[in-house]
Scaffold this active site. Structure first.
Site, PDB file in Angstrom:
ATOM      1  N   GLU A 162      66.836  51.190  45.129  1.00  0.00           N
ATOM      2  CA  GLU A 162      65.786  51.911  44.380  1.00  0.00           C
ATOM      3  C   GLU A 162      65.172  51.008  43.318  1.00  0.00           C
ATOM      4  O   GLU A 162      65.675  49.911  43.027  1.00  0.00           O
ATOM      5  CB  GLU A 162      66.394  53.147  43.702  1.00  0.00           C
ATOM      6  CG  GLU A 162      67.468  52.771  42.670  1.00  0.00           C
ATOM      7  CD  GLU A 162      68.125  53.949  41.967  1.00  0.00           C
ATOM      8  OE1 GLU A 162      68.185  55.046  42.550  1.00  0.00           O
ATOM      9  OE2 GLU A 162      68.565  53.749  40.814  1.00  0.00           O
ATOM     10  N   HIS A 214      62.623  51.643  39.441  1.00  0.00           N
ATOM     11  CA  HIS A 214      62.093  52.631  38.497  1.00  0.00           C
ATOM     12  C   HIS A 214      61.659  51.923  37.229  1.00  0.00           C
ATOM     13  O   HIS A 214      61.952  50.732  37.033  1.00  0.00           O
ATOM     14  CB  HIS A 214      63.142  53.709  38.185  1.00  0.00           C
ATOM     15  CG  HIS A 214      64.559  53.204  38.167  1.00  0.00           C
ATOM     16  ND1 HIS A 214      65.011  52.340  37.207  1.00  0.00           N
ATOM     17  CD2 HIS A 214      65.610  53.405  39.013  1.00  0.00           C
ATOM     18  CE1 HIS A 214      66.286  52.057  37.444  1.00  0.00           C
ATOM     19  NE2 HIS A 214      66.676  52.680  38.551  1.00  0.00           N
ATOM     20  N   CYS A 237      77.227  51.793  33.438  1.00  0.00           N
ATOM     21  CA  CYS A 237      75.774  51.646  33.466  1.00  0.00           C
ATOM     22  C   CYS A 237      75.173  52.373  32.268  1.00  0.00           C
ATOM     23  O   CYS A 237      75.311  53.586  32.142  1.00  0.00           O
ATOM     24  CB  CYS A 237      75.207  52.212  34.766  1.00  0.00           C
ATOM     25  SG  CYS A 237      73.404  52.104  34.862  1.00  0.00           S
ATOM     26  N   HIS A 248      67.001  47.283  43.293  1.00  0.00           N
ATOM     27  CA  HIS A 248      68.402  46.950  43.021  1.00  0.00           C
ATOM     28  C   HIS A 248      69.340  47.824  43.841  1.00  0.00           C
ATOM     29  O   HIS A 248      69.020  48.969  44.172  1.00  0.00           O
ATOM     30  CB  HIS A 248      68.721  47.064  41.528  1.00  0.00           C
ATOM     31  CG  HIS A 248      68.430  48.408  40.929  1.00  0.00           C
ATOM     32  ND1 HIS A 248      67.162  48.788  40.573  1.00  0.00           N
ATOM     33  CD2 HIS A 248      69.237  49.468  40.639  1.00  0.00           C
ATOM     34  CE1 HIS A 248      67.203  50.022  40.078  1.00  0.00           C
ATOM     35  NE2 HIS A 248      68.447  50.457  40.118  1.00  0.00           N
ATOM     36  N   HIS A 290      68.413  49.149  33.456  1.00  0.00           N
ATOM     37  CA  HIS A 290      69.847  49.400  33.408  1.00  0.00           C
ATOM     38  C   HIS A 290      70.539  48.198  32.767  1.00  0.00           C
ATOM     39  O   HIS A 290      70.137  47.057  32.980  1.00  0.00           O
ATOM     40  CB  HIS A 290      70.467  49.504  34.814  1.00  0.00           C
ATOM     41  CG  HIS A 290      70.059  50.687  35.631  1.00  0.00           C
ATOM     42  ND1 HIS A 290      70.135  51.972  35.191  1.00  0.00           N
ATOM     43  CD2 HIS A 290      69.607  50.762  36.901  1.00  0.00           C
ATOM     44  CE1 HIS A 290      69.742  52.793  36.155  1.00  0.00           C
ATOM     45  NE2 HIS A 290      69.408  52.084  37.209  1.00  0.00           N
TER      46      HIS A 290
HETATM   47 MN    MN Z   1      68.798  52.497  39.314  1.00  0.00          MN
END
Ligand code: MN
Length: 152
Positions: free
Chosen positions: A66, A68, A120, A106, A72
């Site tokens: 994914e 976004h 995370c 990632h 992270h």
């Molecule tokens: Mn992610």
């Protein structure tokens, strides 16, 4: 201790579990492909605008591929595996730190030999992840190292 307040210390039990922390499915809605991975939310801190989660994959398991807008900050806490970031594939192991910037594809995969877990850190308010289109996936797989990684 004040009985109507949660304890400010939540004790580590064993096996990557903590008191008062639920072990949940990785994603509730099943809308994205992933395998053998669980989620524990360790901290949800509105005043700090962030959350710290612990994800754990069984041997051979993986997170969703994914991207976004939100970033992270990841620390591997258990085991070892492989990380895809953009067009780069890297082996990762316990205590390695991984920076995942905005809008970068990632995925994390545990090695076949055992589970891999990671912390995370993420914004509490965040956008929904995007999944690759067939065309984007094909473009990623043009890179042999990425193709090998995605073949698992
Ligand atoms: Mn992610």
């Amino acid at each position: 201790m004040d009985s109507d307040k949660p304890d400010f210390v939540r004790t580590f039990r064993s096996d990557y579990r903590w008191d008062s922390v639920l072990r949940q499915p990785y994603k509730q809605d099943g809308s994205a492909p992933f395998r053998d991975i669980s989620r524990q939310v360790l901290f949800q801190e509105p005043d700090m605008g962030c959350e710290l989660r612990y994800f754990e994959m069984d041997a051979g398991g993986h997170s969703t591929l994914e991207r976004h807008e939100h970033a992270h900050a990841v620390m591997i806490l258990r085991g070892h595996g492989t990380c895809l970031l953009g067009d780069t594939v890297r082996a990762v192991k316990t205590f390695d730190l991984i920076s995942i910037p905005a809008w970068t594809w990632h995925q994390l995969r545990a090695n076949a030999g055992g589970p891999m877990g990671f912390l995370c850190m993420v914004n509490q308010q965040r956008d929904r992840p995007q999944l690759p289109t067939a065309e984007q996936l094909a473009a990623m797989k043009a890179n042999p190292a990425v193709a090998e990684f995605l073949a698992g």
